[in-house]
Design a protein around this motif. Structure first.
Motif, PDB file in Angstrom:
ATOM      1  N   VAL A 182       0.853  -1.188   0.000  1.00  0.00           N
ATOM      2  CA  VAL A 182       0.000   0.000   0.000  1.00  0.00           C
ATOM      3  C   VAL A 182       0.890   1.241   0.000  1.00  0.00           C
ATOM      4  O   VAL A 182       1.799   1.366   0.824  1.00  0.00           O
ATOM      5  CB  VAL A 182      -0.943   0.009   1.214  1.00  0.00           C
ATOM      6  CG1 VAL A 182      -1.686   1.333   1.313  1.00  0.00           C
ATOM      7  CG2 VAL A 182      -1.925  -1.145   1.124  1.00  0.00           C
ATOM      8  N   GLN A 183       0.638   2.124  -0.938  1.00  0.00           N
ATOM      9  CA  GLN A 183       1.449   3.345  -1.044  1.00  0.00           C
ATOM     10  C   GLN A 183       0.798   4.514  -0.315  1.00  0.00           C
ATOM     11  O   GLN A 183       1.482   5.261   0.373  1.00  0.00           O
ATOM     12  CB  GLN A 183       1.669   3.683  -2.525  1.00  0.00           C
ATOM     13  CG  GLN A 183       2.445   2.598  -3.248  1.00  0.00           C
ATOM     14  CD  GLN A 183       2.777   2.925  -4.699  1.00  0.00           C
ATOM     15  OE1 GLN A 183       3.483   2.173  -5.361  1.00  0.00           O
ATOM     16  NE2 GLN A 183       2.273   4.039  -5.189  1.00  0.00           N
ATOM     17  N   GLU A 184      -0.511   4.660  -0.512  1.00  0.00           N
ATOM     18  CA  GLU A 184      -1.204   5.758   0.165  1.00  0.00           C
ATOM     19  C   GLU A 184      -2.563   5.296   0.681  1.00  0.00           C
ATOM     20  O   GLU A 184      -3.228   4.468   0.054  1.00  0.00           O
ATOM     21  CB  GLU A 184      -1.447   6.956  -0.784  1.00  0.00           C
ATOM     22  CG  GLU A 184      -0.233   7.822  -1.049  1.00  0.00           C
ATOM     23  CD  GLU A 184       0.563   7.325  -2.224  1.00  0.00           C
ATOM     24  OE1 GLU A 184      -0.009   6.590  -3.064  1.00  0.00           O
ATOM     25  OE2 GLU A 184       1.775   7.635  -2.318  1.00  0.00           O
ATOM     26  N   PHE A 185      -2.946   5.841   1.811  1.00  0.00           N
ATOM     27  CA  PHE A 185      -4.312   5.720   2.325  1.00  0.00           C
ATOM     28  C   PHE A 185      -4.895   7.129   2.370  1.00  0.00           C
ATOM     29  O   PHE A 185      -4.227   8.069   2.830  1.00  0.00           O
ATOM     30  CB  PHE A 185      -4.335   5.101   3.734  1.00  0.00           C
ATOM     31  CG  PHE A 185      -5.710   5.113   4.355  1.00  0.00           C
ATOM     32  CD1 PHE A 185      -6.628   4.117   4.064  1.00  0.00           C
ATOM     33  CD2 PHE A 185      -6.097   6.135   5.215  1.00  0.00           C
ATOM     34  CE1 PHE A 185      -7.908   4.133   4.620  1.00  0.00           C
ATOM     35  CE2 PHE A 185      -7.366   6.159   5.778  1.00  0.00           C
ATOM     36  CZ  PHE A 185      -8.273   5.150   5.481  1.00  0.00           C
ATOM     37  N   THR A 186      -6.119   7.263   1.896  1.00  0.00           N
ATOM     38  CA  THR A 186      -6.794   8.570   1.874  1.00  0.00           C
ATOM     39  C   THR A 186      -8.141   8.448   2.555  1.00  0.00           C
ATOM     40  O   THR A 186      -8.930   7.560   2.213  1.00  0.00           O
ATOM     41  CB  THR A 186      -7.007   9.045   0.423  1.00  0.00           C
ATOM     42  OG1 THR A 186      -5.754   9.112  -0.239  1.00  0.00           O
ATOM     43  CG2 THR A 186      -7.683  10.416   0.381  1.00  0.00           C
ATOM     44  N   LEU A 187      -8.408   9.309   3.511  1.00  0.00           N
ATOM     45  CA  LEU A 187      -9.739   9.402   4.112  1.00  0.00           C
ATOM     46  C   LEU A 187     -10.404  10.653   3.547  1.00  0.00           C
ATOM     47  O   LEU A 187      -9.863  11.758   3.665  1.00  0.00           O
ATOM     48  CB  LEU A 187      -9.631   9.499   5.637  1.00  0.00           C
ATOM     49  CG  LEU A 187     -10.957   9.616   6.396  1.00  0.00           C
ATOM     50  CD1 LEU A 187     -11.781   8.335   6.245  1.00  0.00           C
ATOM     51  CD2 LEU A 187     -10.705   9.891   7.876  1.00  0.00           C
ATOM     52  N   ILE A 188     -11.556  10.475   2.911  1.00  0.00           N
ATOM     53  CA  ILE A 188     -12.286  11.600   2.336  1.00  0.00           C
ATOM     54  C   ILE A 188     -13.382  11.988   3.317  1.00  0.00           C
ATOM     55  O   ILE A 188     -14.370  11.270   3.483  1.00  0.00           O
ATOM     56  CB  ILE A 188     -12.885  11.239   0.962  1.00  0.00           C
ATOM     57  CG1 ILE A 188     -11.784  10.747   0.015  1.00  0.00           C
ATOM     58  CG2 ILE A 188     -13.624  12.440   0.366  1.00  0.00           C
ATOM     59  CD1 ILE A 188     -12.303  10.139  -1.273  1.00  0.00           C
ATOM     60  N   SER A 207      -9.967  16.187   3.220  1.00  0.00           N
ATOM     61  CA  SER A 207      -9.404  14.848   2.995  1.00  0.00           C
ATOM     62  C   SER A 207      -8.019  14.806   3.610  1.00  0.00           C
ATOM     63  O   SER A 207      -7.336  15.835   3.679  1.00  0.00           O
ATOM     64  CB  SER A 207      -9.276  14.542   1.500  1.00  0.00           C
ATOM     65  OG  SER A 207     -10.534  14.407   0.886  1.00  0.00           O
ATOM     66  N   VAL A 208      -7.621  13.604   4.046  1.00  0.00           N
ATOM     67  CA  VAL A 208      -6.242  13.426   4.489  1.00  0.00           C
ATOM     68  C   VAL A 208      -5.623  12.306   3.661  1.00  0.00           C
ATOM     69  O   VAL A 208      -6.227  11.251   3.484  1.00  0.00           O
ATOM     70  CB  VAL A 208      -6.157  13.147   6.012  1.00  0.00           C
ATOM     71  CG1 VAL A 208      -6.964  11.939   6.418  1.00  0.00           C
ATOM     72  CG2 VAL A 208      -4.696  12.982   6.448  1.00  0.00           C
ATOM     73  N   ASP A 241      -6.649  17.988  -5.199  1.00  0.00           N
ATOM     74  CA  ASP A 241      -6.208  17.288  -6.404  1.00  0.00           C
ATOM     75  C   ASP A 241      -5.446  16.054  -5.920  1.00  0.00           C
ATOM     76  O   ASP A 241      -4.268  16.135  -5.584  1.00  0.00           O
ATOM     77  CB  ASP A 241      -5.324  18.212  -7.258  1.00  0.00           C
ATOM     78  CG  ASP A 241      -4.868  17.547  -8.550  1.00  0.00           C
ATOM     79  OD1 ASP A 241      -4.928  16.303  -8.642  1.00  0.00           O
ATOM     80  OD2 ASP A 241      -4.445  18.269  -9.460  1.00  0.00           O
ATOM     81  N   TYR A 242      -6.150  14.923  -5.878  1.00  0.00           N
ATOM     82  CA  TYR A 242      -5.550  13.711  -5.305  1.00  0.00           C
ATOM     83  C   TYR A 242      -4.355  13.234  -6.130  1.00  0.00           C
ATOM     84  O   TYR A 242      -3.358  12.782  -5.577  1.00  0.00           O
ATOM     85  CB  TYR A 242      -6.601  12.607  -5.180  1.00  0.00           C
ATOM     86  CG  TYR A 242      -7.754  12.990  -4.288  1.00  0.00           C
ATOM     87  CD1 TYR A 242      -7.590  13.014  -2.904  1.00  0.00           C
ATOM     88  CD2 TYR A 242      -8.986  13.370  -4.806  1.00  0.00           C
ATOM     89  CE1 TYR A 242      -8.628  13.400  -2.079  1.00  0.00           C
ATOM     90  CE2 TYR A 242     -10.037  13.749  -3.986  1.00  0.00           C
ATOM     91  CZ  TYR A 242      -9.852  13.763  -2.625  1.00  0.00           C
ATOM     92  OH  TYR A 242     -10.870  14.149  -1.806  1.00  0.00           O
ATOM     93  N   GLU A 243      -4.479  13.336  -7.438  1.00  0.00           N
ATOM     94  CA  GLU A 243      -3.370  12.897  -8.294  1.00  0.00           C
ATOM     95  C   GLU A 243      -2.108  13.730  -8.005  1.00  0.00           C
ATOM     96  O   GLU A 243      -1.007  13.201  -7.976  1.00  0.00           O
ATOM     97  CB  GLU A 243      -3.754  13.031  -9.772  1.00  0.00           C
ATOM     98  CG  GLU A 243      -4.912  12.159 -10.205  1.00  0.00           C
ATOM     99  CD  GLU A 243      -4.549  10.693 -10.328  1.00  0.00           C
ATOM    100  OE1 GLU A 243      -3.364  10.357 -10.153  1.00  0.00           O
ATOM    101  OE2 GLU A 243      -5.461   9.892 -10.591  1.00  0.00           O
ATOM    102  N   PHE A 246      -0.652  12.508  -4.715  1.00  0.00           N
ATOM    103  CA  PHE A 246       0.054  11.229  -4.891  1.00  0.00           C
ATOM    104  C   PHE A 246       1.394  11.455  -5.585  1.00  0.00           C
ATOM    105  O   PHE A 246       2.414  10.875  -5.195  1.00  0.00           O
ATOM    106  CB  PHE A 246      -0.782  10.260  -5.722  1.00  0.00           C
ATOM    107  CG  PHE A 246      -2.090   9.844  -5.089  1.00  0.00           C
ATOM    108  CD1 PHE A 246      -2.195   9.675  -3.718  1.00  0.00           C
ATOM    109  CD2 PHE A 246      -3.207   9.605  -5.872  1.00  0.00           C
ATOM    110  CE1 PHE A 246      -3.393   9.296  -3.141  1.00  0.00           C
ATOM    111  CE2 PHE A 246      -4.402   9.214  -5.308  1.00  0.00           C
ATOM    112  CZ  PHE A 246      -4.505   9.064  -3.935  1.00  0.00           C
ATOM    113  N   GLU A 305       4.875  10.480  -3.938  1.00  0.00           N
ATOM    114  CA  GLU A 305       5.607   9.364  -4.532  1.00  0.00           C
ATOM    115  C   GLU A 305       6.949   9.804  -5.113  1.00  0.00           C
ATOM    116  O   GLU A 305       7.783   8.981  -5.430  1.00  0.00           O
ATOM    117  CB  GLU A 305       4.734   8.679  -5.597  1.00  0.00           C
ATOM    118  CG  GLU A 305       3.570   7.943  -4.947  1.00  0.00           C
ATOM    119  CD  GLU A 305       2.531   7.428  -5.932  1.00  0.00           C
ATOM    120  OE1 GLU A 305       2.807   7.442  -7.146  1.00  0.00           O
ATOM    121  OE2 GLU A 305       1.450   7.003  -5.484  1.00  0.00           O
TER     122      GLU A 305
END
Lengths: 133, 118
Positions: A74-80, A85-86, A118-120, A123, A127
């Motif tokens: 797992v690279q990222e966890f996101t809570l919306i 969001s985190v 902007d989630y991308e 990331f 990364e």
């Protein structure tokens, strides 16, 4: 920490933080101290650490049961959340594990306002954490 | 068009599904077996319930924060991202599609789902 300053330049960034695998808050940046304080980030870091561990367990099990790949590590966890969001990343830790290092760097995270998140972009920054020269 | 059908037409989406908050039903479309879709539904529901519990606790300690109630969550691996909003999950190959686009689509369709259903 350069990565935290880079994360704070993301659209809608409200806070950026680093925390141990066990959840304790280390470094942080806060854009709106009236809305987020270090105690808030510390509890959030513990939540994210727990969720990252659960996600890693599930991803590992999922790949073994289904023979699908690309979920683990797992690279990222996101809570919306409702308005925020985190996004937290374990990628730097995974890179250290891959080369056999036992001292792992902290998790890195950013709190974003949903309306401009902007989630991308988050990331991509998490990364490739080296700041531009 | 249902949200599941809509999601499946998006680039990179491998499968999408929906589960009952009570845990007694699920449906899905895409490249998963029935048993794997059932497992995905259970894992996504469990994580959603956990996130809501954590959000409620977080809000009781730090009221007025923007995280509660949670709308959804994402888990991103090297190739795939699991996107969950309300009681809908989506498995995305993010090398072929955009997480931001999928989240936007899910928020547009599921952002107003009542939190009280959980």
């Amino acid at each position: 920490m350069a990565i935290l300053d880079e994360l704070m330049r993301l659209p809608g960034a409200m806070a950026a933080f680093e925390f141990r695998g066990s959840g304790e808050l280390l470094e942080h940046r806060i854009a709106y101290p009236d809305r987020i304080n270090p105690a808030t980030l510390d509890l959030l870091a513990h939540m994210c650490s727990a969720n990252m561990s659960i996600a890693a367990m599930q991803a590992r099990g999922w790949e073994q049961v289904t023979a699908m790949s690309g979920f683990y590590p797992v690279q990222e966890f996101t809570l919306i959340g409702f308005d925020w969001s985190v996004v937290v990343s374990a990628l730097r830790r995974e890179q250290h594990k891959r080369v056999g290092q036992s001292n792992l760097p902290p998790f890195t995270g950013v709190v974003l306002a949903n309306e401009s998140a902007d989630y991308e972009a988050a990331f991509a920054l998490l990364e490739h954490p080296e700041p531009a020269a | 068009m249902s949200i599941l059908t809509d999601l499946l037409t998006q680039p990179g989406v491998v499968a999408a599904g929906e589960y009952a908050y009570r845990g007694d039903r699920f449906s899905y479309r895409g490249a998963l077996s029935e048993e794997h879709a059932r497992m995905a539904s259970i894992m996504c529901r469990a994580t959603t319930m956990g996130a809501n519990m954590e959000g409620a606790m977080f809000n009781s300690i730090h009221p007025g924060n923007g995280l509660h109630p949670p709308r959804g969550w994402l888990v991103r691996g090297p190739v795939h991202t699991v996107c969950v909003m309300a009681n809908v999950f989506c498995l995305l190959d993010h090398t072929q599609g955009s997480v931001s686009h999928i989240v936007g689509l899910m928020r547009q369709n599921l952002g107003d789902v009542p939190h009280e259903l959980i």
